[in-house]
Design a protein around this motif. Sequence first.
Motif, PDB file in Angstrom:
ATOM      1  N   MET A 172       0.965  -1.121  -0.022  1.00  0.00           N
ATOM      2  CA  MET A 172       0.085  -0.077  -0.124  1.00  0.00           C
ATOM      3  C   MET A 172       0.903   1.358  -0.165  1.00  0.00           C
ATOM      4  O   MET A 172       0.354   2.255  -0.188  1.00  0.00           O
ATOM      5  CB  MET A 172      -1.100   0.025   1.346  1.00  0.00           C
ATOM      6  N   TYR A 173       2.041   1.082   0.230  1.00  0.00           N
ATOM      7  CA  TYR A 173       3.042   2.355   0.233  1.00  0.00           C
ATOM      8  C   TYR A 173       3.758   2.374  -0.995  1.00  0.00           C
ATOM      9  O   TYR A 173       4.573   3.350  -1.116  1.00  0.00           O
ATOM     10  CB  TYR A 173       3.772   2.084   1.626  1.00  0.00           C
ATOM     11  N   LEU A 174       3.387   1.605  -1.796  1.00  0.00           N
ATOM     12  CA  LEU A 174       4.287   1.467  -3.119  1.00  0.00           C
ATOM     13  C   LEU A 174       3.395   2.117  -4.403  1.00  0.00           C
ATOM     14  O   LEU A 174       2.131   1.787  -4.370  1.00  0.00           O
ATOM     15  CB  LEU A 174       4.869   0.120  -3.523  1.00  0.00           C
ATOM     16  N   GLU A 177       3.160   0.667 -10.142  1.00  0.00           N
ATOM     17  CA  GLU A 177       4.387   0.227 -11.063  1.00  0.00           C
ATOM     18  C   GLU A 177       5.291  -0.554 -10.281  1.00  0.00           C
ATOM     19  O   GLU A 177       5.861  -1.682 -10.889  1.00  0.00           O
ATOM     20  CB  GLU A 177       5.038   1.523 -11.858  1.00  0.00           C
ATOM     21  N   ALA A 178       5.701  -0.339  -9.149  1.00  0.00           N
ATOM     22  CA  ALA A 178       6.695  -0.903  -8.294  1.00  0.00           C
ATOM     23  C   ALA A 178       6.203  -2.297  -7.860  1.00  0.00           C
ATOM     24  O   ALA A 178       6.891  -3.179  -7.884  1.00  0.00           O
ATOM     25  CB  ALA A 178       6.973   0.056  -7.063  1.00  0.00           C
ATOM     26  N   ILE A 179       4.942  -2.236  -7.615  1.00  0.00           N
ATOM     27  CA  ILE A 179       4.110  -3.490  -7.507  1.00  0.00           C
ATOM     28  C   ILE A 179       4.310  -4.608  -8.552  1.00  0.00           C
ATOM     29  O   ILE A 179       4.711  -5.686  -8.338  1.00  0.00           O
ATOM     30  CB  ILE A 179       2.704  -3.423  -6.993  1.00  0.00           C
ATOM     31  N   ALA A 180       4.129  -3.965  -9.746  1.00  0.00           N
ATOM     32  CA  ALA A 180       4.066  -5.034 -10.922  1.00  0.00           C
ATOM     33  C   ALA A 180       5.359  -5.342 -11.083  1.00  0.00           C
ATOM     34  O   ALA A 180       5.653  -6.432 -11.623  1.00  0.00           O
ATOM     35  CB  ALA A 180       3.409  -4.182 -12.199  1.00  0.00           C
ATOM     36  N   PHE A 183       6.062  -8.163  -8.665  1.00  0.00           N
ATOM     37  CA  PHE A 183       5.426  -9.545  -9.328  1.00  0.00           C
ATOM     38  C   PHE A 183       6.134 -10.046 -10.470  1.00  0.00           C
ATOM     39  O   PHE A 183       6.354 -11.293 -10.517  1.00  0.00           O
ATOM     40  CB  PHE A 183       3.911  -8.771 -10.199  1.00  0.00           C
ATOM     41  N   ALA A 184       6.899  -9.282 -11.375  1.00  0.00           N
ATOM     42  CA  ALA A 184       7.431  -9.807 -12.568  1.00  0.00           C
ATOM     43  C   ALA A 184       8.464 -10.485 -12.053  1.00  0.00           C
ATOM     44  O   ALA A 184       8.959 -11.621 -12.620  1.00  0.00           O
ATOM     45  CB  ALA A 184       7.983  -8.526 -13.322  1.00  0.00           C
ATOM     46  N   VAL A 185       9.251 -10.148 -10.933  1.00  0.00           N
ATOM     47  CA  VAL A 185      10.478 -10.774 -10.349  1.00  0.00           C
ATOM     48  C   VAL A 185      10.028 -12.070  -9.807  1.00  0.00           C
ATOM     49  O   VAL A 185      10.441 -13.423 -10.197  1.00  0.00           O
ATOM     50  CB  VAL A 185      11.263 -10.008  -9.384  1.00  0.00           C
ATOM     51  N   ALA A 239      -5.823 -10.014 -11.695  1.00  0.00           N
ATOM     52  CA  ALA A 239      -5.507 -10.016 -12.975  1.00  0.00           C
ATOM     53  C   ALA A 239      -4.017  -9.321 -13.436  1.00  0.00           C
ATOM     54  O   ALA A 239      -3.278  -9.746 -14.168  1.00  0.00           O
ATOM     55  CB  ALA A 239      -6.425  -8.803 -13.850  1.00  0.00           C
ATOM     56  N   LEU A 240      -3.858  -8.443 -12.371  1.00  0.00           N
ATOM     57  CA  LEU A 240      -2.238  -7.937 -12.420  1.00  0.00           C
ATOM     58  C   LEU A 240      -1.234  -9.283 -11.977  1.00  0.00           C
ATOM     59  O   LEU A 240      -0.261  -9.286 -12.842  1.00  0.00           O
ATOM     60  CB  LEU A 240      -2.042  -6.887 -11.415  1.00  0.00           C
ATOM     61  N   LEU A 241      -1.668 -10.037 -11.170  1.00  0.00           N
ATOM     62  CA  LEU A 241      -0.732 -11.185 -10.792  1.00  0.00           C
ATOM     63  C   LEU A 241      -0.676 -12.093 -11.963  1.00  0.00           C
ATOM     64  O   LEU A 241       0.333 -12.496 -12.363  1.00  0.00           O
ATOM     65  CB  LEU A 241      -1.497 -12.097  -9.793  1.00  0.00           C
TER      66      LEU A 241
END
Length: 286
Positions: A172-174, A177-180, A183-185, A239-241
Motif C-alpha cells: 500500500m506504500y508503493l 508500477e513498483a508492485i508490478a 510481481f514480474a520478479v 489480473a495483475l498477478l
Amino acid sequence: MHEAQPSQTAVIAAAARAAHLIVDHEPFIFRDTVAATLLGERAEELLGYHRMHGDHIVLSGTRAQVAARSHHAERRLAELARDGLEQYVVLGAGLDTFAYRSDPAGPRVFEVDHPATQQWKRELADAAGLARPDGLTFAPVDFESGDLMDGLRAAGFDPGKRTLVSWLGVAMYLTPEAIAATFAVVGHFAPGSELIMEYALPPGLRDERGSAYAEFALPAAAERGEPWLSFFAPDELSALLKQHGLEAVEHVRQADCVDPGLWERSDTLQPADLCRLARATVTDAG
C-alpha cells in the motif's frame, strides 16, 4: 521511508505485535516474543501508549491487523516447510522477527528491505543483544529503484528452488508500477513458489470498521511521510498477478486469516475489512 530516518511504519507494526501480548486478552492471535526486545529503549514508551489508549480504533485495529496477517503467513510457511520448502523471502521485512523465533533447521530466511532500514534493524538487534540467526540473510533492495532479483541473487538466493514470499504491510506504500515490477520478479521464481501479499481495498469495498480505521490511519501515515499509494479490488489484483505468471489462489479477509474462535474475545480486538491477503502461486517459470 526517508533515507535519514527509520521507518515509522516498521516501528508501529513491531510495537503492535508486542502490545498484543500485553494489552489484549487470551486467546492470543499471534505470539511475537521478540518484538519488544528488538524495540529496545523505545519499547516502554510505545507499549505504554497501547496500555493507555489501546481501545482506540487505530491502535486496536493495528494490533488486529498485524497479528492476523502474521498468523496467516507463518501458518502457511509451517505447512510448506513440512513439505520440504527451503527458502522464505520476507519482502519489506522492517522489524520482522520470524528468523529470531524460528527453528534454525527450517527454511533459509532472506529479509529484503531498504538498505538504511536493514542497517537500523541490525543496530537495534545488536543493542538488544540479539545474535543474528544462522539461517538469516539480509538482501538490501530499494523497491522503487533497485533490482530485486539481483539483490536476492547477491545474497545467495536460488530462484530455482521453491520459495514462499511474504509481503505484508508494504504494497500500500508503493506505486502500482513498483508492485508490478515485484510481481514480474516473483513470477520468475520456481514453479510452485507462493506469494502471500497484503493489499489495501479501495473505499467502496471496505466495511464500516475498515472505513473508520482508514479515516484515522491514512492521514496519519501521510503526515509521517509514508502515504498509502496503491489500492486494489481483488479481481484487479488477480489480473495483475496473472500478467506476471502468478495465479491468485485466494483473497483472505482479516476475519478469515485465523480460526473463527480467536475472534470470540473479551477485549476490543475486532477484524476490519480494509486490507486483505492474496495468496498466489507461480505458474510460469519464465
